[in-house]
Motif scaffolding. Structure first.
Motif, short mmCIF file in Angstrom:
data_model
loop_
_atom_site.label_atom_id
_atom_site.label_comp_id
_atom_site.label_asym_id
_atom_site.label_seq_id
_atom_site.Cartn_x
_atom_site.Cartn_y
_atom_site.Cartn_z
N ARG A 1 23.35 -32.95 -55.64
CA ARG A 1 24.32 -32.98 -56.76
C ARG A 1 25.50 -32.06 -56.47
NH1 ARG A 1 19.42 -33.57 -59.72
NH2 ARG A 1 19.36 -35.72 -60.46
N GLU A 2 25.18 -30.86 -55.97
CA GLU A 2 26.27 -29.90 -55.71
C GLU A 2 27.19 -30.40 -54.59
OE1 GLU A 2 24.36 -26.11 -55.09
OE2 GLU A 2 23.89 -25.88 -57.23
N CYS A 3 26.64 -31.19 -53.68
CA CYS A 3 27.46 -31.73 -52.58
C CYS A 3 28.29 -32.93 -53.03
CB CYS A 3 26.58 -32.16 -51.41
SG CYS A 3 25.84 -30.80 -50.52
N GLY A 4 27.97 -33.49 -54.19
CA GLY A 4 28.71 -34.66 -54.66
C GLY A 4 28.24 -35.95 -54.01
N MET B 1 34.96 -35.60 -54.90
CA MET B 1 35.14 -34.46 -53.97
C MET B 1 33.76 -34.04 -53.42
SD MET B 1 37.15 -32.38 -52.48
CE MET B 1 36.95 -30.88 -51.57
N THR B 2 33.64 -34.03 -52.12
CA THR B 2 32.34 -33.62 -51.57
C THR B 2 32.42 -32.18 -51.06
OG1 THR B 2 33.00 -34.64 -49.51
CG2 THR B 2 31.53 -35.92 -50.90
N ALA C 1 29.12 -39.19 -55.88
CA ALA C 1 30.53 -39.57 -55.78
C ALA C 1 30.82 -40.19 -54.41
CB ALA C 1 31.41 -38.33 -55.98
N ARG C 2 30.16 -39.67 -53.41
CA ARG C 2 30.35 -40.20 -52.05
C ARG C 2 29.79 -41.63 -51.97
NH1 ARG C 2 33.55 -38.95 -47.82
NH2 ARG C 2 32.58 -39.47 -45.84
N ILE C 3 28.64 -41.86 -52.62
CA ILE C 3 28.07 -43.21 -52.65
C ILE C 3 29.05 -44.15 -53.34
CG2 ILE C 3 26.20 -44.64 -53.61
CD1 ILE C 3 24.32 -42.18 -53.31
#
Ligand code: F6P
Length: 513
Positions: free
Chosen positions: A70-73, A1-2, A76-78
């Protein structure tokens, strides 16, 4: 989740830190106060060394930017990209250009990887065969945007590795002057045309391809299969155009990320299968770095975060790049499409308007040429434009004296931008404190070029991810295409009904004899 960057606690912290420190931040003092600044703000990555220390940033701001990531995720997006998720949501497509240079792939992508390798093998076998065929002396790539800029940039850059006996031409513009000028010096029996188009529908490319085919036939050419090849995801359309020699790729490769696919055939023809594989290898090493290095030592991430810092806190609207290598003269144009077509967006992933700026204007020319043109503005203009230097340690020529002069100029310009020079006479005063980043490649090779381009791809990914935009669509190019189709017949008929007064007036003026 971004999470969108402006909806994080780190964003607020960055704002506070910026307001408290940025107006007084001075690079000269930053170096005086921190003997480790160069070490702290420089980074080794595969094939590329980067000195970020002459940027308007301190350790705390960078720490907060890592927290922001980190807070933007970001991680996870990568992973979503490397896992083949459909992160290009508006086109419901995966984004997998990295697979074109991969040796292994995430579970579930084995079929795609096998297709990549069999197409690559076929394309490279073809490239080596054409290289060995001395009757083909001229290769004409017909394509535009991502189907032109990458191969054109790379073939020019890697001139040292280009097989003698072949000339490469790139025709992109629908302006007939371009194709006409190229055709003038060609003989059909010695020419290979590559029709490069992901969609095989792009108006400019189709117009040029039709004209090239007409020229070929009218000049006595009869063997289309030998003298035309298509590089496309739309193999049926190429066949309908009567081109049987085709090299395909897939909708999960964006046009501006396609140089690693069949679109790279001009580069494979120029440098051979060995050169092309080395180019892929360089990019693959950068992919691994991006995916596995901790954020704090991850060069694409550090650059992407600096881009956010500059665009959204300093509010710089542009960035300039100066490659100190004349072979890289098309690099700024290539990077311009990569960054501006990717991140020139005004809505987030949900289609909501963004309250902050996205892509800066990216522009540049090779050094030292730019020094004698627009560097004046970089040193003394009213706007601050972060500048990126790209220097290559070893030259590929042996003309005495040139290379030290070139490198000295790059170093001196970066130094002058930062240090400035006090003078009572305002005209002669240099304010200094002007930011720059300095990249070093040891040599300009297929491998280092591949790594540098992949570095930029991932940097653009990083800023786009934080901005919460879709870096992989390009709806903004559509409207003009549609309107051009409406206007073209009006140029012949003179019909101006329904046009605004300016367009109608200009159309009439262009028809006036
Ligand atoms: O019009 C923009 C664009 O779609 C680019 O994104 C693309 O690189 C270029 O046109 C060429 O498209 P194609 O390879 O499909 O001809």
């Amino acid at each position: 989740m971004t999470v969108r960057c402006d909806r994080t606690p780190a964003w607020q912290e960055l704002r506070k830190h910026f307001d408290a420190t940025a107006p007084r931040f001075d690079l000269r003092e930053a170096f005086e106060g921190d003997a480790q600044r160069f070490e702290h703000f420089s980074q080794e990555a595969p094939q590329v060394f980067a000195d970020l220390s002459k940027n308007l940033i301190d350790a705390k701001a960078e720490q907060l930017l890592f927290t922001l990531a980190r807070e933007c995720g970001l991680q996870a997006r990568i992973e979503a990209m490397f896992g083949g998720e459909h992160i290009n949501a508006t086109e419901d497509r995966a984004v997998m250009h990295y697979l074109l240079r991969a040796k292994t792939a995430a579970r579930g992508l084995a079929t795609e990887l096998a297709q990549v390798h069999s197409t690559l093998d076929a394309m490279l076998a073809y490239a080596d065969a054409v290289r060995a065929d001395h009757t083909i002396t001229d290769v004409v790539n017909i394509g535009i945007g991502g189907s032109d800029l990458g191969p054109q940039m790379a073939v020019l850059a890697l001139d040292e590795f280009v097989a003698p006996g072949k000339r490469f031409h790139f025709v992109s513009n629908v302006d007939g002057h371009e194709l006409d000028g190229v055709l003038e010096g060609l003989a059909p029996e010695h020419t290979l045309f590559l029709i490069a188009s992901k969609t095989f529908t792009t108006a400019e490319t189709m117009a040029n391809a039709h004209s090239a085919k007409r020229w070929y036939e009218q000049s006595g050419g009869t063997d289309i299969a030998r003298h035309f090849a298509a590089l496309t995801t739309n193999v049926e359309a190429a066949r309908a155009f009567s081109i049987d020699t085709t090299f395909g790729f897939w909708d999960w490769v964006g046009g501006r990320y396609s140089m690693w696919s069949a679109i790279g055939l001009p580069l494979a023809l120029a440098t051979g299968s060995q050169g092309f594989r080395a180019f892929l290898e360089g990019a693959r090493a950068m992919d691994e770095h991006f995916r596995s290095a901790p954020l704090e030592q991850n060069l694409p991430v550090r650059l992407g975060l600096l881009d956010v810092w500059y665009r959204n806190f300093h509010r710089f609207t542009s960035r300039s790049i100066a490659p100190y290598h004349s072979g890289l003269k098309r690099l700024p144009a290539y990077l311009q499409q990569l960054e501006m077509e990717s991140n020139g967006k005004q809505v987030d992933l949900d289609g909501q308007p963004l309250p902050y700026g996205t892509s800066p204007v990216l522009w540049g020319e090779p050094g030292t040429n730019g020094q004698h043109a627009y560097f004046q503005m970089l040193h003394q203009g009213t706007d601050v434009v972060p500048l990126e230097f790209l220097a290559v340690r070893d030259a590929a020529h042996d003309l005495p004296g040139h290379h030290p002069k070139l490198l000295a100029n790059a170093l001196a310009q970066a130094q002058a931008l930062m240090q400035g020079k006090r003078d009572q006479d305002g005209h002669r005063n240099f304010p200094g404190n002007r930011p720059s980043t300095f990249f070093v490649l040891e040599r300009l090779t297929p491998e280092s070029l591949g790594a540098f381009v992949a570095l930029y791809e991932h940097r653009v990914f990083t800023s786009g991810a934080l901005w919460g935009i879709n870096s992989f669509d390009q709806w903004g190019v559509e409207l003009g295409k549609v309107l051009a189709r409406d206007i073209e017949p009006r140029l012949a008929s003179g019909d101006t009904a329904g046009l605004d007064a300016s367009t109608a007036g200009l159309l009439a003026r262009l028809r006036q004899r």
